[in-house]
Motif scaffolding. Structure first.
Motif, PDB file in Angstrom:
ATOM      1  N   GLU A  88       1.347   9.552   0.949  1.00 16.73           N
ATOM      2  CA  GLU A  88       0.758  10.614   0.290  1.00 16.73           C
ATOM      3  C   GLU A  88       1.583  11.359  -0.900  1.00 16.73           C
ATOM      4  O   GLU A  88       1.390  12.113  -1.749  1.00 16.73           O
ATOM      5  CB  GLU A  88       0.578  11.666   1.085  1.00 16.73           C
ATOM      6  CG  GLU A  88      -0.601  11.671   1.854  1.00 16.73           C
ATOM      7  CD  GLU A  88      -0.984  12.720   3.159  1.00 16.73           C
ATOM      8  OE1 GLU A  88      -0.029  13.459   3.356  1.00 16.73           O
ATOM      9  OE2 GLU A  88      -1.859  12.613   3.901  1.00 16.73           O
ATOM     10  N   ARG A  89       2.753  10.865  -0.860  1.00 16.26           N
ATOM     11  CA  ARG A  89       3.838  11.238  -1.763  1.00 16.26           C
ATOM     12  C   ARG A  89       4.302  10.046  -2.686  1.00 16.26           C
ATOM     13  O   ARG A  89       4.900  10.464  -3.736  1.00 16.26           O
ATOM     14  CB  ARG A  89       5.246  11.556  -0.744  1.00 16.26           C
ATOM     15  CG  ARG A  89       5.014  13.017  -0.015  1.00 16.26           C
ATOM     16  CD  ARG A  89       5.892  12.900   1.223  1.00 16.26           C
ATOM     17  NE  ARG A  89       5.751  14.228   1.954  1.00 16.26           N
ATOM     18  CZ  ARG A  89       4.892  14.308   2.723  1.00 16.26           C
ATOM     19  NH1 ARG A  89       3.888  13.429   3.132  1.00 16.26           N
ATOM     20  NH2 ARG A  89       4.724  15.466   3.494  1.00 16.26           N
ATOM     21  N   THR A  90       3.748   8.696  -2.514  1.00 16.20           N
ATOM     22  CA  THR A  90       4.428   8.078  -3.474  1.00 16.20           C
ATOM     23  C   THR A  90       3.271   6.752  -3.483  1.00 16.20           C
ATOM     24  O   THR A  90       3.000   6.416  -2.440  1.00 16.20           O
ATOM     25  CB  THR A  90       5.875   7.531  -3.524  1.00 16.20           C
ATOM     26  OG1 THR A  90       5.840   6.301  -4.353  1.00 16.20           O
ATOM     27  CG2 THR A  90       5.921   6.649  -2.124  1.00 16.20           C
ATOM     28  N   ASP A  91       3.038   5.996  -4.555  1.00 12.31           N
ATOM     29  CA  ASP A  91       2.141   4.946  -4.589  1.00 12.31           C
ATOM     30  C   ASP A  91       2.915   3.758  -5.204  1.00 12.31           C
ATOM     31  O   ASP A  91       2.412   2.606  -5.007  1.00 12.31           O
ATOM     32  CB  ASP A  91       0.937   5.008  -5.489  1.00 12.31           C
ATOM     33  CG  ASP A  91       1.398   5.332  -7.107  1.00 12.31           C
ATOM     34  OD1 ASP A  91       2.785   5.342  -7.278  1.00 12.31           O
ATOM     35  OD2 ASP A  91       0.343   5.412  -7.610  1.00 12.31           O
ATOM     36  N   ASP A  92       4.232   3.955  -5.031  1.00 12.90           N
ATOM     37  CA  ASP A  92       5.090   2.679  -5.215  1.00 12.90           C
ATOM     38  C   ASP A  92       5.379   1.953  -3.834  1.00 12.90           C
ATOM     39  O   ASP A  92       6.197   2.359  -2.986  1.00 12.90           O
ATOM     40  CB  ASP A  92       6.486   3.127  -5.816  1.00 12.90           C
ATOM     41  CG  ASP A  92       7.469   2.064  -6.081  1.00 12.90           C
ATOM     42  OD1 ASP A  92       7.089   0.800  -5.859  1.00 12.90           O
ATOM     43  OD2 ASP A  92       8.516   2.311  -6.634  1.00 12.90           O
TER      44      ASP A  92
END
Length: 361
Positions: A88-92
């Protein structure tokens, strides 16, 4: 003051430790895992087989109980919510895995390697490596059906059930990339392990080293070169070399002849076929011709990243997942090295020569 020993920049050629895990013979163009040709293993063994070989130091065959340990680790009911919260906080994917490892260590109350016996360390090695494919690959489409780490990972990445040819091709790449001597990320893992830190810290540090474009970031850049060169690789390559730019996917710090991993993956790519493969073959031939003309004193051949990019693309893996997929493979090697380093009570603590203001020579 103790005597300082000068070593080459980058520690090139410096023996920093002893290992029984793998060996790379750059002059002969050969490397092995615990005495078994790594290229032969990539052709004939499964991902789980070679995982077992590296971390348990057994035969290159994963017994049923080893596969069950992997499945049990992946079935931990805390993982889905933890991974979802991070995503939810990063798609890396690399950042996700790093965070999931760290948070899992807290949730599982993982102990420092220094405080664990050999059995406890092996449990952690398997547990954290098993987490990697789940954290790296976003869940696309249906839940994987438990057909093996490689098949499940490919299904998670692409959203479709992979065919056998793609599973075999990706498995060959992953096995070939599991370990390769004291590369930057492996050495990082061993330095952290020498402090007695927990397994997650060792793996997170190694992952940070792998994310650099001079280490694990090269496959996608190699594919960028193919895109830029188009149907006229000769002119594009000449322009890059004349401008003093490096050809990503060519040359290696160890091999002085052909990279055996590249030769393996070229064979795999040919088996998959397609226009991209033909383009890559033409690009390789032209690049090596021009590099030989400009640098006759050095053998600058295609390295593993060049055909790794082609194979992963042919398997349906998007470019942004190339380095994460490399990380999935290399995680196995890192855990094996962490286990080995943890048996040595000596911390890795080199010195530095001060050259700033007031330095005395």
């Amino acid at each position: 003051m103790s005597h300082l020993i000068d070593v080459p920049r980058g520690l090139n050629g410096v023996v920093a430790a002893e290992t029984a895990i793998s060996d790379v013979n750059g002059e002969a163009g050969f490397y092995h895992y615990r005495g078994h040709s790594a290229v032969d293993l990539a052709r004939t063994r499964t991902f789980e087989d070679v995982w077992h070989l590296l971390v348990v130091d057994g035969a290159p065959h994963a017994p049923h109980d080893f596969e069950l340990r992997i499945a049990d680790a992946q079935a931990d009911e805390r993982l889905p919510a933890l991974i979802a919260a991070v995503r939810e906080r990063t798609d890396d994917p690399i950042a996700v895995l790093r965070a999931v490892w760290t948070l899992s260590a807290s949730a599982l109350r993982s102990a420092a390697l220094y405080d664990l016996d050999e059995t406890g360390r092996l449990d952690d090695a398997i547990r954290y490596a098993a987490i990697a494919p789940l954290a790296l690959a976003p869940l696309s489409g249906r839940m994987p059906a438990g057909r093996g780490v490689v098949s499940d990972y490919l299904e998670r990445v692409t959203g479709v059930v992979p065919d056998d040819a793609h599973v075999r091709a990706l498995s060959a790449y992953l096995v070939a990339a599991m370990d390769h001597g004291f590369n930057a990320s492996t050495f990082t893992a061993r330095v952290i392990a020498s402090t007695g830190a927990d397994m997650a810290s060792c793996l997170s540090g190694a992952l940070g080293a792998l994310s650099g474009p001079l280490h694990g970031g090269a496959p996608a850049r190699a594919l960028d070169s193919l895109d830029a060169a188009g149907g006229d690789p000769g002119a594009w390559i000449a322009g890059e070399l004349s401008a003093g730019r490096r050809l990503m996917g060519f040359g290696h710090a160890v091999y002085r002849t052909a990279d055996p991993r590249s030769e393996l993956l070229r064979e795999v790519a040919r088996g998959l076929g397609g226009g991209r493969v033909e383009q890559a073959l033409a690009f390789q031939a032209e690049a090596e011709r021009q590099l030989a003309a400009r640098h006759p004193e050095r053998a600058l051949k295609a390295n593993v990243e060049f055909y790794a990019a082609v194979v992963m693309e042919q398997c349906g893996i998007p470019r942004g997942m190339f380095t994460p997929t490399f990380a999935l493979a290399r995680t196995i090697g890192w855990t094996a090295h962490v286990l080995e380093q943890a048996r040595d009570p000596k911390i890795i603590r080199p010195a530095a020569r001060y050259v700033g203001v007031g330095a005395v020579f």
